[in-house]
Write a protein that holds these residues in place. Structure first.
Motif, PDB file in Angstrom:
ATOM      1  N   ASP A 149       0.887  -1.156   0.000  1.00 27.35           N
ATOM      2  CA  ASP A 149       0.000   0.000   0.000  1.00 27.35           C
ATOM      3  C   ASP A 149       0.920   1.199   0.000  1.00 27.35           C
ATOM      4  N   ASN A 150       1.506   1.476  -1.143  1.00 28.34           N
ATOM      5  CA  ASN A 150       2.519   2.526  -1.243  1.00 28.34           C
ATOM      6  C   ASN A 150       2.163   3.445  -2.393  1.00 28.34           C
ATOM      7  N   PRO A 151       2.007   4.733  -2.134  1.00 27.46           N
ATOM      8  CA  PRO A 151       1.582   5.659  -3.184  1.00 27.46           C
ATOM      9  C   PRO A 151       2.672   6.028  -4.184  1.00 27.46           C
ATOM     10  N   SER A 152       3.905   5.537  -3.970  1.00 30.59           N
ATOM     11  CA  SER A 152       5.005   5.879  -4.867  1.00 30.59           C
ATOM     12  C   SER A 152       5.184   4.774  -5.909  1.00 30.59           C
ATOM     13  N   PRO A 153       4.779   5.007  -7.163  1.00 28.12           N
ATOM     14  CA  PRO A 153       4.896   3.957  -8.196  1.00 28.12           C
ATOM     15  C   PRO A 153       6.328   3.481  -8.394  1.00 28.12           C
ATOM     16  N   GLN A 154       7.302   4.410  -8.331  1.00 25.31           N
ATOM     17  CA  GLN A 154       8.684   4.021  -8.580  1.00 25.31           C
ATOM     18  C   GLN A 154       9.199   3.084  -7.504  1.00 25.31           C
ATOM     19  N   TYR A 155       8.773   3.291  -6.264  1.00 28.77           N
ATOM     20  CA  TYR A 155       9.160   2.386  -5.177  1.00 28.77           C
ATOM     21  C   TYR A 155       8.699   0.977  -5.496  1.00 28.77           C
ATOM     22  N   VAL A 156       7.449   0.844  -5.913  1.00 32.44           N
ATOM     23  CA  VAL A 156       6.884  -0.475  -6.202  1.00 32.44           C
ATOM     24  C   VAL A 156       7.621  -1.120  -7.374  1.00 32.44           C
ATOM     25  N   VAL A 157       7.916  -0.336  -8.410  1.00 32.32           N
ATOM     26  CA  VAL A 157       8.627  -0.865  -9.576  1.00 32.32           C
ATOM     27  C   VAL A 157      10.021  -1.360  -9.180  1.00 32.32           C
ATOM     28  N   ASN A 158      10.759  -0.564  -8.408  1.00 31.00           N
ATOM     29  CA  ASN A 158      12.097  -0.966  -7.983  1.00 31.00           C
ATOM     30  C   ASN A 158      12.048  -2.213  -7.111  1.00 31.00           C
ATOM     31  N   MET A 159      11.036  -2.298  -6.242  1.00 28.49           N
ATOM     32  CA  MET A 159      10.882  -3.481  -5.401  1.00 28.49           C
ATOM     33  C   MET A 159      10.623  -4.715  -6.265  1.00 28.49           C
ATOM     34  N   GLN A 160       9.763  -4.581  -7.266  1.00 25.95           N
ATOM     35  CA  GLN A 160       9.488  -5.699  -8.169  1.00 25.95           C
ATOM     36  C   GLN A 160      10.766  -6.171  -8.858  1.00 25.95           C
TER      37      GLN A 160
ATOM     38  N   ASP B 241      11.267  11.136  -2.946  1.00 31.96           N
ATOM     39  CA  ASP B 241      11.561  11.868  -4.175  1.00 31.96           C
ATOM     40  C   ASP B 241      10.300  12.352  -4.876  1.00 31.96           C
ATOM     41  N   GLU B 242       9.204  11.586  -4.768  1.00 30.62           N
ATOM     42  CA  GLU B 242       7.947  12.009  -5.389  1.00 30.62           C
ATOM     43  C   GLU B 242       7.544  13.387  -4.873  1.00 30.62           C
ATOM     44  N   MET B 243       7.567  13.559  -3.563  1.00 25.18           N
ATOM     45  CA  MET B 243       7.196  14.851  -2.990  1.00 25.18           C
ATOM     46  C   MET B 243       8.246  15.903  -3.307  1.00 25.18           C
ATOM     47  N   ALA B 244       9.511  15.509  -3.352  1.00 23.78           N
ATOM     48  CA  ALA B 244      10.578  16.474  -3.657  1.00 23.78           C
ATOM     49  C   ALA B 244      10.415  17.062  -5.049  1.00 23.78           C
ATOM     50  N   VAL B 245      10.000  16.240  -6.011  1.00 23.59           N
ATOM     51  CA  VAL B 245       9.747  16.765  -7.359  1.00 23.59           C
ATOM     52  C   VAL B 245       8.596  17.761  -7.315  1.00 23.59           C
TER      53      VAL B 245
ATOM     54  N   THR C 295      15.305   7.597  -6.501  1.00 24.70           N
ATOM     55  CA  THR C 295      14.632   6.979  -7.640  1.00 24.70           C
ATOM     56  C   THR C 295      15.169   7.607  -8.924  1.00 24.70           C
ATOM     57  N   PRO C 296      14.968   6.987 -10.088  1.00 25.24           N
ATOM     58  CA  PRO C 296      15.568   7.501 -11.332  1.00 25.24           C
ATOM     59  C   PRO C 296      15.259   8.967 -11.626  1.00 25.24           C
ATOM     60  N   ILE C 297      14.074   9.450 -11.247  1.00 22.87           N
ATOM     61  CA  ILE C 297      13.715  10.831 -11.552  1.00 22.87           C
ATOM     62  C   ILE C 297      14.661  11.821 -10.901  1.00 22.87           C
ATOM     63  N   SER C 298      15.272  11.436  -9.783  1.00 17.61           N
ATOM     64  CA  SER C 298      16.115  12.384  -9.054  1.00 17.61           C
ATOM     65  C   SER C 298      17.337  12.812  -9.857  1.00 17.61           C
ATOM     66  N   SER C 299      17.829  11.967 -10.725  1.00 16.93           N
ATOM     67  CA  SER C 299      19.007  12.321 -11.530  1.00 16.93           C
ATOM     68  C   SER C 299      18.627  12.808 -12.926  1.00 16.93           C
TER      69      SER C 299
ATOM     70  N   THR D 265      19.727  16.334  -5.009  1.00 17.32           N
ATOM     71  CA  THR D 265      20.395  15.719  -3.864  1.00 17.32           C
ATOM     72  C   THR D 265      19.368  14.880  -3.125  1.00 17.32           C
ATOM     73  N   THR D 266      19.718  13.639  -2.806  1.00 21.18           N
ATOM     74  CA  THR D 266      18.736  12.745  -2.196  1.00 21.18           C
ATOM     75  C   THR D 266      19.435  11.659  -1.392  1.00 21.18           C
ATOM     76  N   VAL D 267      18.680  11.010  -0.544  1.00 15.39           N
ATOM     77  CA  VAL D 267      19.192   9.885   0.230  1.00 15.39           C
ATOM     78  C   VAL D 267      18.950   8.611  -0.570  1.00 15.39           C
ATOM     79  N   ARG D 268      20.012   7.872  -0.824  1.00 16.76           N
ATOM     80  CA  ARG D 268      19.873   6.646  -1.626  1.00 16.76           C
ATOM     81  C   ARG D 268      19.428   5.488  -0.747  1.00 16.76           C
ATOM     82  N   SER D 269      18.278   4.954  -1.063  1.00 15.12           N
ATOM     83  CA  SER D 269      17.761   3.764  -0.395  1.00 15.12           C
ATOM     84  C   SER D 269      17.808   2.619  -1.396  1.00 15.12           C
ATOM     85  N   PRO D 270      18.534   1.552  -1.125  1.00 16.96           N
ATOM     86  CA  PRO D 270      18.717   0.478  -2.105  1.00 16.96           C
ATOM     87  C   PRO D 270      17.474  -0.404  -2.219  1.00 16.96           C
ATOM     88  N   ILE D 271      16.397   0.154  -2.752  1.00 13.10           N
ATOM     89  CA  ILE D 271      15.104  -0.544  -2.780  1.00 13.10           C
ATOM     90  C   ILE D 271      15.204  -1.851  -3.560  1.00 13.10           C
ATOM     91  N   ARG D 272      15.877  -1.836  -4.689  1.00 10.52           N
ATOM     92  CA  ARG D 272      15.990  -3.051  -5.505  1.00 10.52           C
ATOM     93  C   ARG D 272      16.719  -4.155  -4.740  1.00 10.52           C
TER      94      ARG D 272
END
Length: 348
Positions: A82-93, A263-267, A292-296, A303-310
């Motif tokens: 139940d995560n509103p961040s699509p990129q998080y879910v994609v990286n987890m997959q 990162d979603e909110m940061a954008v 997430t990829p959008i940050s770069s 500038t962001t905190v890297r969380s190794p979701i994958r």
């Protein structure tokens, strides 16, 4: 053992070869053959080669239905989120699929809504109907102790991903969210910022509180504190980032830096800043969380905190699929975070 013993004469014979036949030909147990089929690391290389050679010679193909019946569960790995961040879910997959590659396991997604009063019953129904091999629970679903208790009652294996240890270590993959947020705070303080805003995630997420606590600690190391007037609750979504940042940046004492909980909110903060006619980072420095990829890919790069979701997803899946061997994977159950400094922050 003769050549005819190992090589069935036609397709009909090949279809009749069973895992028991393979075990007999290789002079090993059925469980060892199963381990070879599932690419378990707990098999000697010599034995693996013998079994694989016999499988190739006989044309044996594992029957997923028979295997599922033997285990009394399917070979499905369920990702419950139940995560509103699509990129998080994609990286987890992607991480989970890395672990499942070249195995017989398949990934199935089970989104849910914790705001739904019946969501636990819906997950339980999924478990009853599909008999998954195991479930991977991501925040904030992973933080639900009642859900975990239900899965134990149903004899459904699971791994919980969370920012704190909330279960037996063998069932956990931990992300050090507080540590990452502390790095963000220290970075902004070192750049000379004192009016620092924080847009955090939903209060129902434990990660929200961990990140806020870490951010406060990092500021305190420099004699700073988080101003409640500059602290707003977002929803881990782009729209909530725009809304919160618009309010913050319209203040007469607007912040010179904003730390967003993901990162979603940061954008969203980027968009609000540009609508307000502000330059990044000249007028406002921005820090995100997750890398997430959008940050770069946005300008200036964030500038962001890297969380190794994958990597987290990969290890969570490994813990599940190796549980059959009565021994969890030795891969790390916790991941350190790091600050990736790009061009969205600068000194005052």
């Amino acid at each position: 053992m003769t050549e005819n013993t190992r090589k069935p004469k036609d397709a009909k014979d090949r279809a009749q070869v069973t895992i028991i036949d393979i075990a007999r030909m290789a002079n090993v147990s059925k469980k060892t053959v199963s381990r070879v089929i599932n690419k378990s690391p707990l098999v000697r290389e010599e034995t693996r080669e013998i079994v694989n050679k016999i499988i190739a010679e006989t044309g044996f193909t594992p029957n997923p239905q028979a295997r599922a019946l033997a285990f009394r569960r399917s070979f499905l790995i369920g990702l419950v989120y139940d995560n509103p961040s699509p990129q998080y879910v994609v990286n987890m997959q992607r991480g989970i699929l890395d672990a499942l590659d070249e195995t017989s396991f398949q990934l199935v997604l089970r989104p849910c809504d914790r705001a739904d009063a019946n969501y636990r019953e819906r997950v339980e129904s999924f478990v009853i109907q599909h008999k998954p091999y195991g479930l991977i629970l991501t925040p904030s679903v992973s933080e639900d102790d009642e859900l975990a208790a239900m899965l134990r009652d149903r004899n459904c294996d699971y791994v919980r991903i969370a920012s704190v240890e909330i279960d037996d270590a063998s069932r956990m993959v931990r992300t050090h969210d507080a540590q990452g947020a502390e790095l963000a705070a220290r970075h902004l303080a070192e750049l000379g910022h004192t009016r620092i805003a924080h847009i955090h995630g939903p209060n129902t997420f434990r990660s929200t509180h961990e990140r806020m606590a870490g951010f406060r600690k990092g500021l305190a190391d420099f004699g700073l504190s988080l101003d409640p007037k500059l602290t707003l609750e977002g929803a881990y979504t782009f729209d909530s980032g725009v809304e919160c940042a618009t309010r913050l940046l319209s203040r007469p004492d607007r912040p010179t830096a904003v730390f967003a909980g993901n990162d979603e909110m940061a954008v969203g903060v980027y968009v609000a800043a540009r609508k307000a006619g502000l330059q990044i980072p000249d007028d406002v420095s921005i820090v995100g969380f997750d890398d997430t990829p959008i940050s770069s890919r946005i300008w200036p790069p964030m500038t962001t905190v890297r969380s190794p979701i994958r990597d987290v997803g990969r290890v969570a899946a490994l813990r599940l699929i190796q549980a059959e061997e009565d021994e969890k994977t030795q891969a790390p159950g916790a991941f350190a975070l790091e600050l990736i400094v790009r061009e969205s922050t600068q000194a005052l």
